[in-house]
Design an enzyme around this catalytic site. Structure first.
Site, PDB file in Angstrom:
ATOM      1  CD  GLU A 169      34.897   4.434 -19.759  1.00  0.00           C
ATOM      2  OE1 GLU A 169      34.248   5.182 -19.200  1.00  0.00           O
ATOM      3  OE2 GLU A 169      36.213   5.106 -19.702  1.00  0.00           O
ATOM      4  CD  GLU A 357      37.715   5.889 -23.499  1.00  0.00           C
ATOM      5  OE1 GLU A 357      37.561   6.814 -22.388  1.00  0.00           O
ATOM      6  OE2 GLU A 357      36.526   5.915 -24.384  1.00  0.00           O
TER       7      GLU A 357
HETATM    8  O1  IFM Z   1      34.955  10.748 -21.818  1.00  0.00           O
HETATM    9  C1  IFM Z   1      35.215  10.268 -21.019  1.00  0.00           C
HETATM   10  C2  IFM Z   1      34.848   8.647 -21.668  1.00  0.00           C
HETATM   11  O2  IFM Z   1      33.672   9.531 -22.133  1.00  0.00           O
HETATM   12  C3  IFM Z   1      35.018   7.251 -20.950  1.00  0.00           C
HETATM   13  N1  IFM Z   1      36.202   6.713 -19.927  1.00  0.00           N
HETATM   14  C4  IFM Z   1      36.872   9.083 -19.506  1.00  0.00           C
HETATM   15  C5  IFM Z   1      36.695   9.940 -20.797  1.00  0.00           C
HETATM   16  C6  IFM Z   1      37.104  10.621 -19.540  1.00  0.00           C
HETATM   17  O3  IFM Z   1      37.047  10.979 -18.689  1.00  0.00           O
END
Ligand code: IFM
Length: 452
Positions: A169, A357
């Site tokens: 990210e 994710e």
């Molecule tokens: O916890 C985070 C993760 O580190 C990165 N993506 C989003 C998740 C939830 O906010």
């Protein structure tokens, strides 16, 4: 055409769960680890809403064998984790720290011996503090240090780890950390955020060939972007333009350099003098072909024009209002995941994709029976898995799905107030309890299919 009652995924589809080093490891002073920007940030009063830190969190540094036993008992065969740069290079450069490499050796061996395939992220936000002191990601030298770090780790673990992600990210690292000030290093400057984004993406491009050659036969390299499905709040030209700006800042600014070799012209114009310092060769490096794109998907955004809004003159509209516990800002919208996948497929040349994710925070605590009945997470997971199934059917090359997260953990500036795990963690006792969703997801992983 009717949808079948059981959704079956392609053979070899990788189901798994994800975590990151600072959010689960603890042991921040163990094994010669140096400080990271998150250590100082979380220890600064007022930065984390519940005053917590990642000093201990899930204590995974000491409990990883038991955590991987639990993962294995659930039948999860793919695990996305991250490596803590400050364990490997505690003082920014020079000789790597043998104890840090040894920890990841043992961790990866423990996965392999349990039949769990490692998917490693190199940078999930824990920048060594000495690098921040030298300008952090605004300094192009940090990109060179990242390449050294990537080479060291892939040379060391590349005989066992075959899936590598350079960054997690970049938008969050750049904007939440350097414009909104909510994450480390806590800055609030647009030009800094854009320069950070540029150097991070440059470091990615420079590291890809290094990882590929040091990683050995079969190494696959990608990057993880957090993407949103964006819609205008109305059909007015102002709202349509505002939605395009949000999409430009959030999605296209990070995808166009990877697949098209340049920043989107409309956004360069919008940023004007704040745009980053691009040197000859930078864009070519960023466009180095990747083996897969990691997508983190959490929500759709409905965007309205608002001159008094943020740096994009936009406002996020919660419409239609969908009440939900937890992250009120994040509307649950599986349809947006489907549309996003179809869009990435069409606009960026059908890349291989992993959903790296996808998950939701819930107030899911053990009940009187000691179990965690998180039906809402099961609904969330099944609806998003169905969206992925549909996108594959409509042509997207999605090769795997990792839910966030394997277990409840330290949620950055929100501390321990948000629980995303398949496994409940009692942070006082470190007891783990598999939630109902963990059992449901385990079955999906084993069967590569689920009934709807
Ligand atoms: O916890 C985070 C993760 O580190 C990165 N993506 C989003 C998740 C939830 O906010």
């Amino acid at each position: 055409m009717t949808t079948p009652r059981t959704l079956t995924f392609p053979r070899g589809f990788a189901w798994g769960a994800a975590t990151s080093s600072y959010q689960i490891e603890g042991g921040v002073r163990e094994g010669g680890r140096g400080p990271s920007i998150w250590d100082t940030f979380s220890h600064t009063p007022g930065r984390i809403i519940d005053g917590s830190t990642g000093d201990t969190t899930c204590d995974h540094y000491y409990r990883f064998e038991a955590d991987l036993d639990l993962m294995r008992s659930l039948g999860l065969q793919h695990y996305r984790f991250s490596i803590a740069w400050p364990r490997i290079f505690p003082v920014s450069s020079g000789t790597p720290n043998p104890a840090g490499l040894d920890f990841y050796d043992r961790l990866v061996d423990a996965m392999m011996s349990r039949g769990i395939e490692p998917y490693a992220t190199l940078y999930h936000w824990d920048l060594p503090l000495p690098l921040q002191d030298a300008g952090g990601w605004t300094n192009r030298d940090t990109a060179m240090r990242f390449v050294d770090y990537a080479r060291t780790v892939t040379e060391h673990l590349g005989d066992r780890v075959k899936h590598w992600m350079t960054h997690n990210e970049p938008w969050v690292s750049a904007f939440v950390g350097n414009l909104f000030g909510a994450h480390a290093p806590g800055l609030t400057d647009l030009r800094t955020a854009l320069q950070v984004a540029h150097v991070i993406m440059l470091s990615h491009g420079l590291a890809v060939p290094v990882i590929r050659s040091a990683g050995g036969v079969g190494a696959r390299v990608g990057i993880v972007q957090n993407l949103e499905w964006v819609e205008p709040a109305s059909s007015s030209p102002e709202d349509i333009a505002a939605a395009r700006r949000h999409d430009g800042a959030f999605n296209r600014w990070f995808l166009d350099p990877l697949f098209k070799g340049g920043y989107p012209a409309d956004m360069r114009e919008w940023y004007g003098a704040d745009a980053p310092d691009v040197r000859p060769g930078d864009m070519e490096a960023m466009r180095t072909p990747i083996d897969f794109l990691g997508i983190n998907y959490y929500t759709r955004r409905i965007i309205a024009h608002d001159r008094k809004g943020d740096f994009l003159h936009v406002r996020k509209v919660a419409w239609p209002f969908v009440p939900r516990p937890g992250y009120e800002e994040w509307e649950i919208n599986p349809e947006g995941l489907y549309r996003l996948l179809v869009r990435v497929n069409a606009d960026y040349g059908r890349p291989a994709i992993y959903i790296t994710e996808n998950g939701t925070p819930l107030d899911d605590l053990p009940g009187a029976d000691g179990a965690v009945h998180d039906e809402a997470r099961i609904q969330y997971l099944s609806r998003h898995a169905a969206a992925v199934w549909q996108a594959i059917k409509d042509g997207a090359d999605v090769q795997g799905y990792f839910t966030w997260s394997f277990m409840d953990n330290f949620e950055w500036n929100l501390g321990f107030t948000k629980r995303f795990g398949l496994v409940h963690v009692d942070f006082a006792t470190q007891a783990r309890t598999v939630k109902d969703s963990g059992r449901w997801y385990a079955r999906l992983c084993r069967e590569n299919a689920f009934p709807i």
